[in-house]
Design an enzyme around this catalytic site. Structure first.
Site, PDB file in Angstrom:
ATOM      1  CB  SER A  27      10.125   5.218  -8.581  1.00 10.81           C
ATOM      2  OG  SER A  27      10.732   4.087  -7.787  1.00 10.81           O
ATOM      3  CB  CYS A 124       4.660   0.060  -1.889  1.00 11.92           C
ATOM      4  SG  CYS A 124       4.306  -1.392  -2.583  1.00 11.92           S
TER       5      CYS A 124
HETATM    6  O1  RRO Z   1       7.325  -3.052  -6.060  1.00 15.13           O
HETATM    7  C1  RRO Z   1       6.284  -2.922  -6.042  1.00 15.13           C
HETATM    8  O2  RRO Z   1       5.219  -3.859  -6.141  1.00 15.13           O
HETATM    9  C2  RRO Z   1       5.499  -1.538  -5.955  1.00 15.13           C
HETATM   10  C3  RRO Z   1       6.126  -0.569  -5.187  1.00 15.13           C
HETATM   11 BR1  RRO Z   1       7.862  -0.673  -4.374  1.00 15.13          BR
HETATM   12  C4  RRO Z   1       5.311   0.539  -5.292  1.00 15.13           C
HETATM   13  O3  RRO Z   1       5.679   1.777  -4.610  1.00 15.13           O
HETATM   14  N1  RRO Z   1       4.322   0.930  -5.928  1.00 15.13           N
HETATM   15  C5  RRO Z   1       3.762  -0.171  -6.704  1.00 15.13           C
HETATM   16  O4  RRO Z   1       2.572   0.069  -7.261  1.00 15.13           O
HETATM   17  N2  RRO Z   1       4.425  -1.370  -6.934  1.00 15.13           N
END
Ligand code: RRO
Length: 299
Positions: A27, A124
């Site tokens: 993701s 996150c």
């Molecule tokens: O969007 C982000 O800054 C981010 C997310 Br959602 C995540 O799950 N892990 C990451 O390292 N950055």
């Protein structure tokens, strides 16, 4: 080359998802468009996972959101996404075209009929309230997973954070509350400072480290959880070639997610990694990927 792919069974059944090979797009990589996901699938990924989406649109943090460090990248994007309503259109289009399972990564859960599975992002390292605040508390995590499991009848993967004191306890709570598989792991909380400006480089100051620097941390976490919690695992963290992928399989992962290296090297890496795994299985005399999952624990 493709003959090699027939010499061993590369298929994986992951919590009911049938993957033609154990590689998945992690993701957060490569935008939201269905064309992008299709391109990734055509390049050989066994499944694709979307960027994380939440109920309402979010702008994310200001720039800079990304900084290159020694052997990795620190990001603090701030979960930028168009919100579930807008995103559903892309998901629907992707679903009609994709030949591989489509996993939708969600923050706040919203019903998503077109997904083959959801990956709950509770890890996150820097988004307030919905990220690792949930993923580091076994009681809250269990409540969230139970709620999601009640709402949908698709496999629920849960992506966990390494930024906790006891990942095994968190993994166990996730399993007991109904998670179908665990993704280990999200990025490692990190910071880089500009010595001229004398300030943190990222606009959000703190971010998440990905890339080769975190692979040994992810390998250890997969190995440790595999030993103590019986649940399918997906390894994620610093995979850049087939050997890295095999290392995760041996540690106990049933499949692997590739992120930063795809952004850097392009989607052909999925095919290269799959060919490399097939060659390794052949050389070692195994007939399927499943035969080597967790094999390092026999030592
Ligand atoms: O969007 C982000 O800054 C981010 C997310 Br959602 C995540 O799950 N892990 C990451 O390292 N950055």
């Amino acid at each position: 080359m493709t003959e090699l792919l027939k010499t061993a069974s590369l298929t994986v059944n992951l919590a009911g998802l049938n993957l033609v090979n154990p590689t998945m797009l992690a993701s957060g990589i490569l935008g939201y468009s269905s064309e992008m996901l299709e391109n990734i699938a055509e390049s050989g990924a066994g499944a694709v996972i979307t960027k994380s989406v939440c109920a309402r649109p979010r702008e994310g943090y200001g720039n800079p959101t990304l900084v290159q460090v020694g052997s990795g990248l620190i990001n603090a994007m701030g979960l930028p996404n168009p919100g579930i309503v807008e995103f559903l259109k892309e998901i629907h289009q992707a679903k009609t075209r994709l030949q591989v399972p489509l996993v939708v990564s969600v923050f706040e859960y919203s019903a998503e009929q077109d997904a083959d599975a959801v990956e709950l992002n509770v890890s996150c390292p820097h988004v307030k309230d919905t990220g690792s605040e949930i993923g580091r508390d076994p009681t809250i995590l269990a409540q969230v997973i139970r709620k999601v499991k009640k709402a949908i009848d698709k496999p629920v993967l849960v992506k966990l954070s390494p930024n906790v004191s006891n990942l095994v306890e968190i993994a166990d709570a996730a399993k007991k509350s109904g998670a179908d598989a665990l993704t280990i792991m999200n990025t490692v909380k990190a910071m880089a400072i500009d010595v001229d400006a004398m300030t943190p480089i990222l606009a959000n100051k703190v971010g998440g480290l990905s890339g080769p620097a975190i692979k040994p941390i992810a390998i250890w976490n997969v190995y440790n959880v595999f030993e103590q919690v019986r649940i399918p695992l997906i390894g994620c963290g610093g995979i850049a070639n087939w050997k890295d992928a095999v290392e995760f399989l041996l540690a106990g992962a049933s499949a692997v997610q590739i992120g930063s290296a795809i952004a850097a090297l392009g989607p052909d890496l999925f095919h290269e990694v799959t060919i490399g795994i097939a060659a390794y299985l052949k050389k070692k005399g195994f007939r399927s990927v499943e035969e080597i999952v967790g094999r390092a624990h026999r030592a």
